[in-house]
Motif scaffolding. Structure first.
Motif, PDB file in Angstrom:
ATOM      1  N   UNK A   1      18.296  14.599  19.169  1.00 41.87           N
ATOM      2  CA  UNK A   1      19.210  13.363  18.520  1.00 41.87           C
ATOM      3  C   UNK A   1      19.715  14.070  16.976  1.00 41.87           C
ATOM      4  N   UNK A   2      21.254  13.535  17.207  1.00 43.31           N
ATOM      5  CA  UNK A   2      21.921  13.358  16.126  1.00 43.31           C
ATOM      6  C   UNK A   2      21.151  12.794  14.964  1.00 43.31           C
ATOM      7  N   UNK A   3      21.326  13.445  13.735  1.00 44.32           N
ATOM      8  CA  UNK A   3      21.122  12.752  11.786  1.00 44.32           C
ATOM      9  C   UNK A   3      19.454  12.315  12.165  1.00 44.32           C
ATOM     10  N   UNK A   4      18.554  12.646  13.038  1.00 44.59           N
ATOM     11  CA  UNK A   4      17.254  12.546  12.971  1.00 44.59           C
ATOM     12  C   UNK A   4      16.591  13.687  11.848  1.00 44.59           C
ATOM     13  N   UNK A   5      15.444  12.891  11.378  1.00 46.22           N
ATOM     14  CA  UNK A   5      15.008  14.137  10.726  1.00 46.22           C
ATOM     15  C   UNK A   5      14.515  15.281  11.474  1.00 46.22           C
ATOM     16  N   UNK A   6      14.008  16.638   9.969  1.00 48.23           N
ATOM     17  CA  UNK A   6      14.449  17.943  10.764  1.00 48.23           C
ATOM     18  C   UNK A   6      12.925  18.278  11.610  1.00 48.23           C
ATOM     19  N   UNK A   7      11.798  17.471  11.844  1.00 46.80           N
ATOM     20  CA  UNK A   7      10.686  17.121  12.224  1.00 46.80           C
ATOM     21  C   UNK A   7      10.998  16.873  13.463  1.00 46.80           C
ATOM     22  N   UNK A   8      11.329  16.209  13.750  1.00 46.64           N
ATOM     23  CA  UNK A   8      11.373  14.927  15.230  1.00 46.64           C
ATOM     24  C   UNK A   8      12.081  16.053  15.497  1.00 46.64           C
TER      25      UNK A   8
ATOM     26  N   UNK B   1      -3.026  27.520  10.448  1.00 50.00           N
ATOM     27  CA  UNK B   1      -4.587  28.615  10.424  1.00 50.00           C
ATOM     28  C   UNK B   1      -5.469  27.009  10.361  1.00 50.00           C
ATOM     29  N   UNK B   2      -5.323  25.596  10.347  1.00 47.41           N
ATOM     30  CA  UNK B   2      -6.162  24.716  10.335  1.00 47.41           C
ATOM     31  C   UNK B   2      -6.778  24.337  11.864  1.00 47.41           C
ATOM     32  N   UNK B   3      -7.640  23.336  11.526  1.00 49.20           N
ATOM     33  CA  UNK B   3      -7.976  22.964  13.045  1.00 49.20           C
ATOM     34  C   UNK B   3      -7.759  21.250  12.306  1.00 49.20           C
TER      35      UNK B   3
ATOM     36  N   UNK C   1       5.960  21.302  11.634  1.00 45.90           N
ATOM     37  CA  UNK C   1       7.011  21.023  10.199  1.00 45.90           C
ATOM     38  C   UNK C   1       7.065  20.157   9.764  1.00 45.90           C
ATOM     39  N   UNK C   2       6.272  18.711  10.054  1.00 41.66           N
ATOM     40  CA  UNK C   2       5.978  17.783   9.214  1.00 41.66           C
ATOM     41  C   UNK C   2       4.701  17.637   8.555  1.00 41.66           C
ATOM     42  N   UNK C   3       4.106  19.174   8.467  1.00 43.13           N
ATOM     43  CA  UNK C   3       2.452  19.036   7.087  1.00 43.13           C
ATOM     44  C   UNK C   3       3.015  20.126   6.986  1.00 43.13           C
ATOM     45  N   UNK C   4       4.499  20.624   7.248  1.00 41.96           N
ATOM     46  CA  UNK C   4       4.518  21.566   6.551  1.00 41.96           C
ATOM     47  C   UNK C   4       3.906  23.123   6.550  1.00 41.96           C
TER      48      UNK C   4
END
Length: 173
Positions: free
Chosen positions: A54-61, A32-34, A79-82
């Motif tokens: 990519x294996x074992x990368x953080x979930x946001x990558x 909802x944010x800009x 994902x990174x900003x929730x």
């Protein structure tokens, strides 16, 4: 020579008589944010294509894509900003950024437009006691009915938890 040129003192100047300082921002939506980021960091905007995981990368990558011979990591900012909902559709785009000499892709819900904002329209971001790092938020701008969250995309993408830059700020091999 045109003698009817508008030479009013307020044209293109701030109230104090100094030239108005403006910056251009690419605006995009995350939920909802800009948000707005410095247009000078943007290399291009591409439609979303599923990256190679990519294996074992953080979930946001989300993985990497081959962009004209350059392997580019793709970060899903939602994902990174929730963001509550992460949906891939026809509006989902990847903003290709140049951050400290490294090319990085950022997945967003949609791109809105490019806005030129005068510095007096930008207010400091409020202090918040939260566990989430908000140091990358540089300010809030109100443009008509729109509320823009301005972010330092370079600071966000080069933060240690992203793992995209080494401590010397050089690109990883």
């Amino acid at each position: 020579m045109d003698m009817h040129k508008d030479t009013s003192p307020t044209q293109g100047r701030s109230v104090a008589g100094q030239p108005a300082v403006t910056s251009e921002y690419l605006t995009f939506r995350l939920g909802a944010e800009e948000y707005g980021i410095d247009i000078l960091r943007v290399q291009e905007i591409r439609s979303y294509e599923e990256p190679t995981r990519i294996a074992n990368a953080p979930h946001f990558i989300k993985g990497v894509v081959n962009l004209r011979g350059v392997i580019v990591p793709v970060v899903d900012l939602r994902i990174k900003l929730g963001c509550e909902k992460v949906e891939y559709n026809d509006f989902t785009v990847v903003i290709v950024l140049n951050v400290r000499g490294r090319v990085v892709g950022a997945v967003v819900d949609s791109v809105s437009d490019v806005l030129e904002l005068a510095s007096e329209l930008i207010k400091p971001a409020p202090e918040m006691n939260t566990t989430m790092d908000t140091s990358f938020i540089t300010g809030i701008a109100s443009v008509g009915e729109r509320m823009l969250i301005l972010m330092d995309i370079e600071a966000l993408m080069s933060s240690p938890d992203m793992g995209l830059m080494d401590s010397g700020s050089q690109s990883l091999q």
